[in-house]
Design a protein around this motif. Sequence first.
Motif, PDB file in Angstrom:
ATOM      1  N   MET A   1      30.053  84.639   5.048  1.00 34.27           N
ATOM      2  CA  MET A   1      29.463  83.577   4.402  1.00 34.27           C
ATOM      3  C   MET A   1      30.064  82.656   3.351  1.00 34.27           C
ATOM      4  N   LYS A   2      29.919  81.272   3.056  1.00 35.29           N
ATOM      5  CA  LYS A   2      30.913  80.484   2.509  1.00 35.29           C
ATOM      6  C   LYS A   2      30.429  79.640   1.394  1.00 35.29           C
ATOM      7  N   PHE A   3      31.242  79.501   0.544  1.00 30.64           N
ATOM      8  CA  PHE A   3      30.960  78.595  -0.437  1.00 30.64           C
ATOM      9  C   PHE A   3      31.862  77.995  -0.585  1.00 30.64           C
ATOM     10  N   GLY A   4      30.673  76.331  -0.990  1.00 28.53           N
ATOM     11  CA  GLY A   4      31.622  74.844  -1.343  1.00 28.53           C
ATOM     12  C   GLY A   4      31.640  75.192  -2.881  1.00 28.53           C
ATOM     13  N   ILE A   5      32.699  76.101  -3.195  1.00 31.04           N
ATOM     14  CA  ILE A   5      33.148  76.655  -5.299  1.00 31.04           C
ATOM     15  C   ILE A   5      34.536  76.205  -5.572  1.00 31.04           C
ATOM     16  N   ASN A   6      35.213  75.744  -6.258  1.00 30.64           N
ATOM     17  CA  ASN A   6      36.855  75.720  -6.262  1.00 30.64           C
ATOM     18  C   ASN A   6      36.869  77.251  -7.411  1.00 30.64           C
ATOM     19  N   ARG A   7      38.462  77.611  -6.847  1.00 29.72           N
ATOM     20  CA  ARG A   7      38.655  78.342  -7.773  1.00 29.72           C
ATOM     21  C   ARG A   7      38.343  78.684  -8.592  1.00 29.72           C
ATOM     22  N   GLY A   8      38.290  77.445  -9.439  1.00 31.24           N
ATOM     23  CA  GLY A   8      37.838  77.019 -11.415  1.00 31.24           C
ATOM     24  C   GLY A   8      36.682  78.175 -11.271  1.00 31.24           C
ATOM     25  N   VAL A   9      35.371  77.624 -10.800  1.00 33.82           N
ATOM     26  CA  VAL A   9      34.012  77.972 -10.749  1.00 33.82           C
ATOM     27  C   VAL A   9      33.968  79.472 -10.363  1.00 33.82           C
ATOM     28  N   TYR A  10      35.033  79.783  -9.476  1.00 32.05           N
ATOM     29  CA  TYR A  10      35.052  81.485  -8.558  1.00 32.05           C
ATOM     30  C   TYR A  10      35.152  82.617  -9.830  1.00 32.05           C
ATOM     31  N   ASN A  11      36.459  81.984 -10.288  1.00 27.37           N
ATOM     32  CA  ASN A  11      36.662  82.353 -11.730  1.00 27.37           C
ATOM     33  C   ASN A  11      36.198  82.657 -12.824  1.00 27.37           C
ATOM     34  N   THR A  12      35.484  81.756 -13.283  1.00 25.45           N
ATOM     35  CA  THR A  12      34.392  81.764 -14.407  1.00 25.45           C
ATOM     36  C   THR A  12      32.956  82.387 -14.040  1.00 25.45           C
ATOM     37  N   ILE A  13      32.979  82.871 -13.464  1.00 22.22           N
ATOM     38  CA  ILE A  13      31.519  83.635 -12.794  1.00 22.22           C
ATOM     39  C   ILE A  13      32.862  85.094 -12.281  1.00 22.22           C
ATOM     40  N   ASP A  14      33.229  84.890 -11.716  1.00 23.46           N
ATOM     41  CA  ASP A  14      34.020  86.702 -12.027  1.00 23.46           C
ATOM     42  C   ASP A  14      34.227  87.073 -13.881  1.00 23.46           C
ATOM     43  N   THR A  15      34.761  86.125 -14.270  1.00 24.37           N
ATOM     44  CA  THR A  15      34.826  86.777 -15.676  1.00 24.37           C
ATOM     45  C   THR A  15      33.579  87.217 -16.202  1.00 24.37           C
ATOM     46  N   TRP A  16      32.582  86.338 -15.655  1.00 24.06           N
ATOM     47  CA  TRP A  16      31.678  86.690 -17.020  1.00 24.06           C
ATOM     48  C   TRP A  16      30.604  87.594 -16.296  1.00 24.06           C
ATOM     49  N   PHE A  17      30.953  87.781 -15.534  1.00 23.85           N
ATOM     50  CA  PHE A  17      30.673  89.238 -14.757  1.00 23.85           C
ATOM     51  C   PHE A  17      31.090  90.487 -15.565  1.00 23.85           C
ATOM     52  N   TYR A  18      32.469  90.033 -15.574  1.00 23.15           N
ATOM     53  CA  TYR A  18      33.306  91.402 -15.343  1.00 23.15           C
ATOM     54  C   TYR A  18      33.166  92.189 -17.343  1.00 23.15           C
ATOM     55  N   HIS A  19      32.569  90.547 -18.479  1.00 23.34           N
ATOM     56  CA  HIS A  19      32.446  90.361 -19.999  1.00 23.34           C
ATOM     57  C   HIS A  19      31.154  91.328 -20.005  1.00 23.34           C
ATOM     58  N   ASN A  20      30.195  90.778 -19.428  1.00 27.83           N
ATOM     59  CA  ASN A  20      29.418  91.082 -19.413  1.00 27.83           C
ATOM     60  C   ASN A  20      28.395  92.894 -19.040  1.00 27.83           C
ATOM     61  N   GLY A  21      30.018  93.077 -18.449  1.00 26.76           N
ATOM     62  CA  GLY A  21      29.514  94.905 -17.963  1.00 26.76           C
ATOM     63  C   GLY A  21      30.394  95.289 -17.016  1.00 26.76           C
ATOM     64  N   VAL A  22      29.899  94.332 -15.823  1.00 22.73           N
ATOM     65  CA  VAL A  22      30.066  94.695 -14.629  1.00 22.73           C
ATOM     66  C   VAL A  22      31.147  94.217 -14.368  1.00 22.73           C
ATOM     67  N   LYS A  23      32.164  96.266 -14.295  1.00 31.75           N
ATOM     68  CA  LYS A  23      33.678  95.706 -14.069  1.00 31.75           C
ATOM     69  C   LYS A  23      33.702  96.806 -13.035  1.00 31.75           C
ATOM     70  N   ASN A  24      33.131  97.368 -12.508  1.00 33.91           N
ATOM     71  CA  ASN A  24      33.462  97.881 -10.914  1.00 33.91           C
ATOM     72  C   ASN A  24      33.807  96.747 -10.439  1.00 33.91           C
ATOM     73  N   ILE A  25      35.811  96.155  -9.482  1.00 37.01           N
ATOM     74  CA  ILE A  25      35.247  95.085  -8.914  1.00 37.01           C
ATOM     75  C   ILE A  25      34.682  95.100  -7.606  1.00 37.01           C
ATOM     76  N   ILE A  26      33.789  96.258  -6.876  1.00 36.60           N
ATOM     77  CA  ILE A  26      33.119  96.031  -6.085  1.00 36.60           C
ATOM     78  C   ILE A  26      31.723  95.715  -6.382  1.00 36.60           C
ATOM     79  N   PHE A  27      31.402  95.887  -7.546  1.00 36.97           N
ATOM     80  CA  PHE A  27      29.595  96.104  -8.013  1.00 36.97           C
ATOM     81  C   PHE A  27      30.262  94.339  -8.473  1.00 36.97           C
ATOM     82  N   ARG A  28      30.950  94.054  -9.052  1.00 36.69           N
ATOM     83  CA  ARG A  28      31.556  92.409  -9.146  1.00 36.69           C
ATOM     84  C   ARG A  28      30.933  91.609  -8.184  1.00 36.69           C
ATOM     85  N   ARG A  29      32.131  91.605  -7.093  1.00 30.84           N
ATOM     86  CA  ARG A  29      32.149  91.123  -6.112  1.00 30.84           C
ATOM     87  C   ARG A  29      30.826  90.871  -5.415  1.00 30.84           C
ATOM     88  N   LYS A  30      30.069  92.180  -5.482  1.00 28.18           N
ATOM     89  CA  LYS A  30      28.296  91.654  -4.847  1.00 28.18           C
ATOM     90  C   LYS A  30      28.261  90.717  -5.661  1.00 28.18           C
TER      91      LYS A  30
END
Length: 80
Positions: A1-30
């Motif tokens: 599945m493809k999403f039309g977002i840029n790298r900055g938006v993706y990184n913001t989402i990924d970082t937000w989940f990391y800082h909110n306790g989703v440390k496991n990379i697999i769970f975070r990607r999900k």
Amino acid sequence: MKFGINRGVYNTIDTWFYHNGVKNIIFRRKKVLEFLSLARIHNENPKLKFGKGGLISKLNEFWTVENTTDKRVSRIKIDL
């Protein structure tokens, strides 16, 4: 599945989940994919746009609904 977002938006989402306790990379990607899938459902444009301050607001909304004790709570609607 493809999403039309840029790298900055993706990184913001990924970082937000990391800082909110989703440390496991697999769970975070999900979680990232789950959030983006929900955003796509409520958007007819292939490129997702959240507006200034909208991304963090929607992530907070998503996280609140995801972590409620009553799983019968309906999913949030992300208006883009």
